[in-house]
Structures are given as C-alpha cells and as structure tokens.
Write a protein that holds these residues in place. Structure first.
Motif, PDB file in Angstrom:
ATOM      1  N   THR A 224      31.946  40.225  39.635  1.00 49.88           N
ATOM      2  CA  THR A 224      33.338  39.802  39.495  1.00 49.88           C
ATOM      3  C   THR A 224      34.020  40.730  38.493  1.00 49.88           C
ATOM      4  O   THR A 224      33.511  40.935  37.385  1.00 49.88           O
ATOM      5  N   THR A 225      35.123  41.305  38.908  1.00 50.57           N
ATOM      6  CA  THR A 225      35.870  42.203  38.020  1.00 50.57           C
ATOM      7  C   THR A 225      36.466  41.379  36.875  1.00 50.57           C
ATOM      8  O   THR A 225      36.693  40.171  36.991  1.00 50.57           O
ATOM      9  N   LEU A 226      36.717  42.071  35.794  1.00 49.82           N
ATOM     10  CA  LEU A 226      37.276  41.407  34.618  1.00 49.82           C
ATOM     11  C   LEU A 226      38.751  41.079  34.847  1.00 49.82           C
ATOM     12  O   LEU A 226      39.410  41.674  35.691  1.00 49.82           O
ATOM     13  N   ASN A 227      39.249  40.185  34.038  1.00 45.55           N
ATOM     14  CA  ASN A 227      40.635  39.752  34.136  1.00 45.55           C
ATOM     15  C   ASN A 227      41.586  40.779  33.533  1.00 45.55           C
ATOM     16  O   ASN A 227      41.347  41.520  32.694  1.00 45.55           O
TER      17      ASN A 227
ATOM     18  N   ASN B  74      40.715  44.783  42.651  1.00 47.57           N
ATOM     19  CA  ASN B  74      41.590  43.754  42.098  1.00 47.57           C
ATOM     20  C   ASN B  74      40.904  43.072  40.923  1.00 47.57           C
ATOM     21  O   ASN B  74      39.698  42.817  40.970  1.00 47.57           O
ATOM     22  N   SER B  75      41.668  42.747  39.897  1.00 50.81           N
ATOM     23  CA  SER B  75      41.088  42.079  38.730  1.00 50.81           C
ATOM     24  C   SER B  75      40.721  40.642  39.061  1.00 50.81           C
ATOM     25  O   SER B  75      41.272  40.031  39.983  1.00 50.81           O
ATOM     26  N   ASN B  76      39.740  40.141  38.307  1.00 47.17           N
ATOM     27  CA  ASN B  76      39.282  38.758  38.433  1.00 47.17           C
ATOM     28  C   ASN B  76      38.961  38.388  39.890  1.00 47.17           C
ATOM     29  O   ASN B  76      39.320  37.330  40.383  1.00 47.17           O
ATOM     30  N   THR B  77      38.261  39.283  40.576  1.00 42.64           N
ATOM     31  CA  THR B  77      37.915  39.091  41.995  1.00 42.64           C
ATOM     32  C   THR B  77      36.419  39.298  42.172  1.00 42.64           C
ATOM     33  O   THR B  77      35.839  40.226  41.604  1.00 42.64           O
ATOM     34  N   THR B  78      35.794  38.448  42.988  1.00 39.86           N
ATOM     35  CA  THR B  78      34.372  38.604  43.292  1.00 39.86           C
ATOM     36  C   THR B  78      34.221  39.547  44.484  1.00 39.86           C
ATOM     37  O   THR B  78      34.862  39.361  45.520  1.00 39.86           O
TER      38      THR B  78
ATOM     39  N   SER C 288      38.230  45.691  34.963  1.00 42.28           N
ATOM     40  CA  SER C 288      39.165  44.924  35.795  1.00 42.28           C
ATOM     41  C   SER C 288      39.462  45.620  37.115  1.00 42.28           C
ATOM     42  O   SER C 288      39.980  44.999  38.044  1.00 42.28           O
TER      43      SER C 288
ATOM     44  N   THR D 281      35.339  41.604  49.787  1.00 32.91           N
ATOM     45  CA  THR D 281      35.434  40.265  49.215  1.00 32.91           C
ATOM     46  C   THR D 281      34.698  39.223  50.055  1.00 32.91           C
ATOM     47  O   THR D 281      34.628  38.063  49.676  1.00 32.91           O
TER      48      THR D 281
END
Length: 136
Positions: free
Chosen positions: A133-136, A107-111, A53, A79
C-alpha cells in the motif's frame, strides 16, 4: 555344395548382426542428442521496499529458464489481484538473476498487487501475488 551353404549361411548371419549393431549405435546417438524438454521459467518476488506515496522498489528473481531462454522478465502490478502483462508492466531484463523494477506515478494510499513474470519460448509464467500500500 554343402560348404557353399555353410559359408553363405554364416555370412548372412554376420551381416544381420552387423546391421543390428549399427542400428543400436545409431539409436543410442539419437537418444543422446534429443532436445531437452522445455517448460515455463520459474520466477519469484524477492522483496518490495522503498514504498512512497507514488512509487515502490520491486526486486524479482528468475531461478530457472525452463530449458529455454528467458527473453523478458520484470514485474506487473495493478489494483486487482493477479496482474498480468496487460496491466502496468516494468520489463527490466532477460535471463537468470535478480532484477529491480520501480513503478512510478502510483496513486497514494492505494493497495497494489504485484507479480513477477518471466517469458521464454514456451510462454509467460508469474510468481504468486504480493501486495503493498502506497503511503498517504
């Protein structure tokens, strides 16, 4: 007098031939010592793994220094597509080979878009874009 002209004439042509021969040798030596052309290095992203994440592991590879010396290599990310050295950068090495960057505080959940870079005296080259994409 005729003998003098023949001797002088033969000497003259011998000197001219000697000058031509020396010029040819010097030209050949100069061509052999010409400095290699230099160009941008070649770099690629090998893999993006261990995505969490807030971090990822980016493996890059410099395969050609471009006739110069690679003084900096690593990864840049952001990003937006086509990140460059003015974005987030991990400068992890120099020369030819494989290098690993581990960006953190993502940042989590970000491409994120990533490019490898390599810099030599000619300039900086970039790999093609990859994304993760980072994990949530």
């Amino acid at each position: 007098m005729t003998t003098f002209k023949k001797i002088f004439s033969n000497r003259f042509f011998q000197v001219i031939r000697l000058i031509e021969f020396i010029s040819l040798i010097l030209f050949s030596l100069m061509a052999c010592t010409k400095e290699k052309d230099k160009f941008l290095p070649t770099v690629a992203i090998v893999s993006i793994t261990d995505i969490t994440s807030s971090s990822a592991k980016i493996k890059t590879k410099v395969t050609d220094e471009g006739g110069g010396t690679v003084t900096g290599t690593g990864a840049c990310w952001g990003t937006a597509i086509n990140p460059n050295l003015s974005n987030n950068v991990s400068n992890v090495g120099a020369g030819i080979g494989e290098f690993t960057s581990i960006p953190t505080n993502l940042n989590s959940n970000t491409t994120y878009y990533v490019r490898a870079f390599a810099t030599n005296e000619v300039g900086t080259s970039y790999s093609s874009n990859k994304s993760f994409t980072t994990l949530n």
